[in-house]
Write an enzyme that holds these catalytic residues in place. Structure first.
Site, PDB file in Angstrom:
ATOM      1  N   GLU A  32      38.907  37.165  44.790  1.00 32.58           N
ATOM      2  CA  GLU A  32      38.726  39.214  45.711  1.00 32.58           C
ATOM      3  C   GLU A  32      38.893  39.547  46.570  1.00 32.58           C
ATOM      4  O   GLU A  32      39.140  41.289  46.863  1.00 32.58           O
ATOM      5  CB  GLU A  32      37.328  39.089  44.675  1.00 32.58           C
ATOM      6  CG  GLU A  32      37.024  39.056  43.958  1.00 32.58           C
ATOM      7  CD  GLU A  32      37.707  39.233  42.182  1.00 32.58           C
ATOM      8  OE1 GLU A  32      38.286  40.952  41.941  1.00 32.58           O
ATOM      9  OE2 GLU A  32      38.265  38.535  41.186  1.00 32.58           O
ATOM     10  N   HIS A  79      42.334  40.689  47.447  1.00 35.31           N
ATOM     11  CA  HIS A  79      42.600  41.878  46.200  1.00 35.31           C
ATOM     12  C   HIS A  79      42.573  43.587  47.171  1.00 35.31           C
ATOM     13  O   HIS A  79      42.473  44.402  46.545  1.00 35.31           O
ATOM     14  CB  HIS A  79      41.946  41.717  45.033  1.00 35.31           C
ATOM     15  CG  HIS A  79      42.312  41.060  44.234  1.00 35.31           C
ATOM     16  ND1 HIS A  79      43.704  40.801  43.826  1.00 35.31           N
ATOM     17  CD2 HIS A  79      41.478  40.462  43.419  1.00 35.31           C
ATOM     18  CE1 HIS A  79      43.446  40.272  42.759  1.00 35.31           C
ATOM     19  NE2 HIS A  79      42.262  39.946  42.171  1.00 35.31           N
TER      20      HIS A  79
END
Length: 373
Positions: free
Chosen positions: A315, A318
């Site tokens: 994550e 991102h």
């Protein structure tokens, strides 16, 4: 879910995996995707199975995803990519259900409609150009074990969009008021008011493990060209340097003092749909954990398996403040991720998570095969 392990034949099982092709040619496509405009910013995608046998297609992170994910690339009249304001989730690949798949008989089609104004920042009226391409994980008909992949590349769609009408479309993720966001620890970026004591401890440990994984991976990316070639399709010095630099950036962000991302232990937006471990909003550099995140192991020793640490690492890639341009979800799992061409692999979040996971796993690991039967 059942795990099947092979102890005596580890070498025999690993070698074929490493021999997979590093690119998936377009002529292997069994999927046809046609985009058309059905409104100001509304798109219809028709997905057709061009093959001679049924295809069971996993919808996650594809043109068929029912969540507000990046289904198409959108470019304005000047050729600049339009800002994406939707979600980039990491899905739980260990607990796939038949609901997550779409089965297409030979020559059969399925339609999926979505409004790009809900997930893209349409600032000006004018011509916009859209297209979609990617890899879809496939399973046997009526099954949920991933056994292959199907490449797709859509037509190029040009459409006129009225920005004032697009502005009236409800955003998938509206900006939250400060009182809704909650109390943020300015040192770590963790929204402590979103955490109970157990969740806060788990997230801090996941960040520490993410830092450890990223530092190990950065060293490997700088010194192990064959391993970089395996995961990113090239051992060119510029690729090795970019991969190492990105892992170093993730390591800096994976800290309890000085993070630039905002990290929520829980989801206050109602977007933790079934199958989602965690998700990121790159437009705001924000990460949200879902309930299933806390059911994952803290740090697995199984090669190419998911855990809390690699989900956090995944994550973080991102977020534009960590990796620029931020990584997307272009291929999930070892087979799909290492099947991407280099230009896509270095922009795919799972390549970094998988690389980091292997660098932390024992040299003689036990391969894991997933079955939900």
């Amino acid at each position: 879910m059942q795990f099947f392990t092979a102890l005596a034949a580890v070498g025999a099982l690993v070698a074929p995996a490493l021999a997979l092709p590093t690119q998936v040619p377009a002529n292997q496509s069994l999927i046809d995707v046609q985009l058309s405009a059905t409104g100001n910013s509304m798109i219809k995608a028709v997905i057709t199975n061009k093959g001679t046998r049924a295809l069971n297609l996993l919808k996650f992170n594809t043109i068929m995803d029912e969540n507000p994910t990046a289904k198409v690339m959108v470019f304005d009249k000047n050729g600049a990519e339009v800002e994406f304001t939707g979600m980039l989730p990491r899905y739980d690949m260990n607990s796939l259900s038949t609901d997550y798949f779409a089965t297409l008989a030979p020559q059969a089609s399925v339609e999926h409609s979505f409004d790009i104004a809900a997930t893209h920042n349409i600032k000006e009226s004018g011509k916009y150009t859209l297209s979609a391409h990617g890899l879809i994980p496939t399973a046997e008909e009526h099954g949920t074990t991933i056994t292959g992949q199907a490449f797709y590349e859509s037509n190029t769609l040009e459409m006129e969009i009225d920005a004032s009408k697009a502005a009236m479309v409800p955003r998938a993720f509206e900006e939250l008021d400060a009182h809704i966001v909650g109390t943020i620890d300015k040192r770590s970026g963790i929204v402590t008011s979103s955490c109970d004591a157990s969740q806060l401890r788990i997230v801090k440990q996941a960040l520490a493990n993410s830092r450890m994984l990223a530092l190990n991976a950065a060293r490997a990316a700088s010194s192990n060209p064959s391993k970089v070639r395996e995961y990113f399709g090239s051992s060119d010095s510029s690729i090795m340097q970019k991969v190492a630099s990105r892992f170093q950036s993730v390591a800096r962000e994976s800290t309890a003092s000085g993070g630039q991302t905002t990290y929520h232990c829980t989801d206050n937006r109602g977007s933790c749909k079934p199958g989602v471990l965690a998700y990121t909003l790159p437009s705001t550099n924000t990460v949200y954990n879902c309930p299933s995140y806390y059911r994952e192991p803290s740090l697995t020793k199984r090669c190419h398996a998911q855990d809390q640490a690699t989900t956090t690492l995944h994550e973080l890639t991102h977020n534009p403040v960590v990796v620029s341009p931020f990584c997307k979800d272009l291929g999930y799992g070892y087979r799909l991720a290492t099947g991407l061409p280099t230009s896509k692999a270095i922009q795919n979040a799972d390549n970094y998570a998988l690389f980091a996971n292997e660098e932390s796993s024992p040299v003689f690991f036990v391969p894991v095969f997933y079955s939900n039967g």
